[in-house]
Design a protein around this motif. Sequence first.
Motif, PDB file in Angstrom:
ATOM      1  N   THR A   1       0.824  -1.211   0.000  1.00  0.00           N
ATOM      2  CA  THR A   1       0.000   0.000   0.000  1.00  0.00           C
ATOM      3  C   THR A   1       0.859   1.263   0.000  1.00  0.00           C
ATOM      4  OG1 THR A   1      -1.731  -1.177   1.190  1.00  0.00           O
ATOM      5  CG2 THR A   1      -1.876   1.200   1.192  1.00  0.00           C
ATOM      6  N   SER A   2       2.065   1.198   0.537  1.00  0.00           N
ATOM      7  CA  SER A   2       2.921   2.385   0.565  1.00  0.00           C
ATOM      8  C   SER A   2       3.375   2.796  -0.830  1.00  0.00           C
ATOM      9  CB  SER A   2       4.150   2.127   1.454  1.00  0.00           C
ATOM     10  OG  SER A   2       4.994   1.134   0.879  1.00  0.00           O
ATOM     11  N   ALA A   3       3.250   1.885  -1.802  1.00  0.00           N
ATOM     12  CA  ALA A   3       3.651   2.198  -3.179  1.00  0.00           C
ATOM     13  C   ALA A   3       2.499   2.746  -4.013  1.00  0.00           C
ATOM     14  CB  ALA A   3       4.219   0.947  -3.844  1.00  0.00           C
ATOM     15  N   VAL A   4       1.306   2.863  -3.425  1.00  0.00           N
ATOM     16  CA  VAL A   4       0.144   3.357  -4.160  1.00  0.00           C
ATOM     17  C   VAL A   4       0.325   4.841  -4.461  1.00  0.00           C
ATOM     18  CG1 VAL A   4      -2.343   3.763  -4.032  1.00  0.00           C
ATOM     19  CG2 VAL A   4      -1.373   1.641  -3.141  1.00  0.00           C
ATOM     20  N   ALA A   5      -0.037   5.249  -5.679  1.00  0.00           N
ATOM     21  CA  ALA A   5       0.142   6.630  -6.105  1.00  0.00           C
ATOM     22  C   ALA A   5      -1.180   7.227  -6.566  1.00  0.00           C
ATOM     23  CB  ALA A   5       1.165   6.706  -7.245  1.00  0.00           C
ATOM     24  N   VAL A   6      -1.349   8.518  -6.327  1.00  0.00           N
ATOM     25  CA  VAL A   6      -2.546   9.221  -6.788  1.00  0.00           C
ATOM     26  C   VAL A   6      -2.603   9.161  -8.316  1.00  0.00           C
ATOM     27  CG1 VAL A   6      -3.701  11.463  -6.883  1.00  0.00           C
ATOM     28  CG2 VAL A   6      -2.566  10.735  -4.779  1.00  0.00           C
ATOM     29  N   GLY A   7      -3.767   8.852  -8.845  1.00  0.00           N
ATOM     30  CA  GLY A   7      -3.944   8.716 -10.286  1.00  0.00           C
ATOM     31  C   GLY A   7      -3.852   7.292 -10.778  1.00  0.00           C
ATOM     32  N   GLN A   8      -3.397   6.391  -9.926  1.00  0.00           N
ATOM     33  CA  GLN A   8      -3.275   4.979 -10.298  1.00  0.00           C
ATOM     34  C   GLN A   8      -4.653   4.377 -10.537  1.00  0.00           C
ATOM     35  OE1 GLN A   8      -1.064   2.859  -7.347  1.00  0.00           O
ATOM     36  NE2 GLN A   8      -1.183   0.883  -8.376  1.00  0.00           N
ATOM     37  N   ILE A   9      -4.790   3.584 -11.605  1.00  0.00           N
ATOM     38  CA  ILE A   9      -6.054   2.921 -11.909  1.00  0.00           C
ATOM     39  C   ILE A   9      -6.276   1.775 -10.932  1.00  0.00           C
ATOM     40  CG2 ILE A   9      -7.320   1.560 -13.625  1.00  0.00           C
ATOM     41  CD1 ILE A   9      -5.840   3.102 -15.789  1.00  0.00           C
ATOM     42  N   VAL A  10      -7.497   1.704 -10.388  1.00  0.00           N
ATOM     43  CA  VAL A  10      -7.825   0.642  -9.440  1.00  0.00           C
ATOM     44  C   VAL A  10      -9.207   0.079  -9.758  1.00  0.00           C
ATOM     45  CG1 VAL A  10      -6.364   1.411  -7.526  1.00  0.00           C
ATOM     46  CG2 VAL A  10      -8.646   2.401  -7.818  1.00  0.00           C
ATOM     47  N   LEU A  11      -9.438  -1.142  -9.289  1.00  0.00           N
ATOM     48  CA  LEU A  11     -10.720  -1.821  -9.440  1.00  0.00           C
ATOM     49  C   LEU A  11     -11.214  -2.221  -8.063  1.00  0.00           C
ATOM     50  CD1 LEU A  11      -9.650  -4.247 -12.319  1.00  0.00           C
ATOM     51  CD2 LEU A  11     -10.848  -2.073 -12.581  1.00  0.00           C
ATOM     52  N   ALA A  12     -12.503  -2.012  -7.796  1.00  0.00           N
ATOM     53  CA  ALA A  12     -13.117  -2.453  -6.549  1.00  0.00           C
ATOM     54  C   ALA A  12     -13.966  -3.677  -6.830  1.00  0.00           C
ATOM     55  CB  ALA A  12     -13.969  -1.342  -5.949  1.00  0.00           C
ATOM     56  N   MET A  13     -13.708  -4.764  -6.101  1.00  0.00           N
ATOM     57  CA  MET A  13     -14.405  -6.028  -6.319  1.00  0.00           C
ATOM     58  C   MET A  13     -15.104  -6.459  -5.037  1.00  0.00           C
ATOM     59  SD  MET A  13     -11.539  -8.127  -8.495  1.00  0.00           S
ATOM     60  CE  MET A  13     -10.544  -7.297  -9.758  1.00  0.00           C
ATOM     61  N   GLY A  14     -16.358  -6.860  -5.179  1.00  0.00           N
ATOM     62  CA  GLY A  14     -17.103  -7.290  -4.014  1.00  0.00           C
ATOM     63  C   GLY A  14     -18.546  -7.574  -4.350  1.00  0.00           C
ATOM     64  N   SER A  15     -19.408  -7.389  -3.346  1.00  0.00           N
ATOM     65  CA  SER A  15     -20.835  -7.700  -3.500  1.00  0.00           C
ATOM     66  C   SER A  15     -21.688  -6.484  -3.148  1.00  0.00           C
ATOM     67  CB  SER A  15     -21.219  -8.891  -2.618  1.00  0.00           C
ATOM     68  OG  SER A  15     -20.469 -10.039  -2.945  1.00  0.00           O
ATOM     69  N   PRO A  16     -21.591  -5.414  -3.910  1.00  0.00           N
ATOM     70  CA  PRO A  16     -22.407  -4.239  -3.596  1.00  0.00           C
ATOM     71  C   PRO A  16     -23.887  -4.550  -3.740  1.00  0.00           C
ATOM     72  CG  PRO A  16     -21.453  -4.027  -5.781  1.00  0.00           C
ATOM     73  CD  PRO A  16     -20.816  -5.230  -5.145  1.00  0.00           C
ATOM     74  N   LEU A  17     -24.651  -4.152  -2.709  1.00  0.00           N
ATOM     75  CA  LEU A  17     -26.106  -4.354  -2.730  1.00  0.00           C
ATOM     76  C   LEU A  17     -26.465  -5.822  -2.937  1.00  0.00           C
ATOM     77  CD1 LEU A  17     -26.975  -1.268  -4.952  1.00  0.00           C
ATOM     78  CD2 LEU A  17     -26.816  -1.366  -2.460  1.00  0.00           C
ATOM     79  N   GLY A  18     -25.569  -6.716  -2.519  1.00  0.00           N
ATOM     80  CA  GLY A  18     -25.830  -8.144  -2.642  1.00  0.00           C
ATOM     81  C   GLY A  18     -25.535  -8.729  -4.001  1.00  0.00           C
ATOM     82  N   LEU A  19     -24.979  -7.929  -4.911  1.00  0.00           N
ATOM     83  CA  LEU A  19     -24.667  -8.408  -6.270  1.00  0.00           C
ATOM     84  C   LEU A  19     -23.247  -8.948  -6.274  1.00  0.00           C
ATOM     85  CD1 LEU A  19     -26.235  -5.407  -8.235  1.00  0.00           C
ATOM     86  CD2 LEU A  19     -27.255  -7.649  -7.800  1.00  0.00           C
ATOM     87  N   SER A  20     -23.114 -10.238  -6.022  1.00  0.00           N
ATOM     88  CA  SER A  20     -21.794 -10.837  -5.865  1.00  0.00           C
ATOM     89  C   SER A  20     -20.988 -10.777  -7.158  1.00  0.00           C
ATOM     90  CB  SER A  20     -21.925 -12.292  -5.408  1.00  0.00           C
ATOM     91  OG  SER A  20     -22.613 -13.050  -6.384  1.00  0.00           O
ATOM     92  N   GLY A  21     -19.669 -10.712  -6.997  1.00  0.00           N
ATOM     93  CA  GLY A  21     -18.777 -10.723  -8.149  1.00  0.00           C
ATOM     94  C   GLY A  21     -18.841  -9.472  -8.992  1.00  0.00           C
ATOM     95  N   SER A  22     -19.193  -8.326  -8.379  1.00  0.00           N
ATOM     96  CA  SER A  22     -19.279  -7.070  -9.137  1.00  0.00           C
ATOM     97  C   SER A  22     -17.935  -6.348  -9.127  1.00  0.00           C
ATOM     98  CB  SER A  22     -20.353  -6.159  -8.544  1.00  0.00           C
ATOM     99  OG  SER A  22     -21.643  -6.719  -8.702  1.00  0.00           O
ATOM    100  N   VAL A  23     -17.669  -5.611 -10.214  1.00  0.00           N
ATOM    101  CA  VAL A  23     -16.415  -4.875 -10.357  1.00  0.00           C
ATOM    102  C   VAL A  23     -16.724  -3.446 -10.789  1.00  0.00           C
ATOM    103  CG1 VAL A  23     -14.176  -4.760 -11.518  1.00  0.00           C
ATOM    104  CG2 VAL A  23     -15.241  -6.987 -11.072  1.00  0.00           C
ATOM    105  N   THR A  24     -16.125  -2.475 -10.109  1.00  0.00           N
ATOM    106  CA  THR A  24     -16.180  -1.086 -10.542  1.00  0.00           C
ATOM    107  C   THR A  24     -14.751  -0.593 -10.703  1.00  0.00           C
ATOM    108  OG1 THR A  24     -16.315  -0.317  -8.245  1.00  0.00           O
ATOM    109  CG2 THR A  24     -18.390  -0.608  -9.439  1.00  0.00           C
TER     110      THR A  24
END
Length: 230
Positions: free
Chosen positions: A152-175
Amino acid sequence: MDASLRRRRARRPLLPLTAAICAAALAGGCAGAATPGSRMSNPDTTTQAAAMRRAGNDLQTAYETAIRNVLPSVVQIQAGDNLGSGVAYDGQGHIVTNAHVVGKQRAFSVTVANSERLLRARLVSSFPQQDLAVIKLDKVPAGLKAAKFGDTSAVAVGQIVLAMGSPLGLSGSVTQGIVSAVGRTVSEASSGGGTGATIANMVQTSAAINPGNSGGALVNLNSEVIGIPT
């Protein structure tokens, strides 16, 4: 003008258009000329367009690769009335999640990415001060693989990231989004399921995070988990 002169002039061949252009530009070294209806291509523009297409394809491939590598490690956790996400930490069934996801529960139902079957898990430890917890599956299912955790110390502002989880119960979702800031200090509410903790050195992201994403994975394009969304 007499008729013979007109005939002689009529018999003179017309200078072809391309030859006329080359003759006019001879001093400039004319190597070729466009004929009517043809289009001149700029080599630099063509090269730039090809490079942009390759870059776009490379970025698309990086997205797909990261999702393919990490999503099988992301699970959905049911803890009483709470619904959240988790990330497989190792091959023994240990799963990292948020402390506010597990709450005061000691037993959980877990759904992995490649199956709808409910699996049993139990609490190993909870650390509300950092809103982190670890649970363990009673039985590790086939297809569940440990995620790779990054620095995490190598993370930089502007770096592209993906959030993976179950938002609103929708498993396997990616933003997707970027790292908006690093080193944030955030205080969680003690009501509504929060721990009430003040957490330092957090990563802020523009990727959409909704209820149910908590405990999931924030991933870089190297397929590394660099944060646990809360």
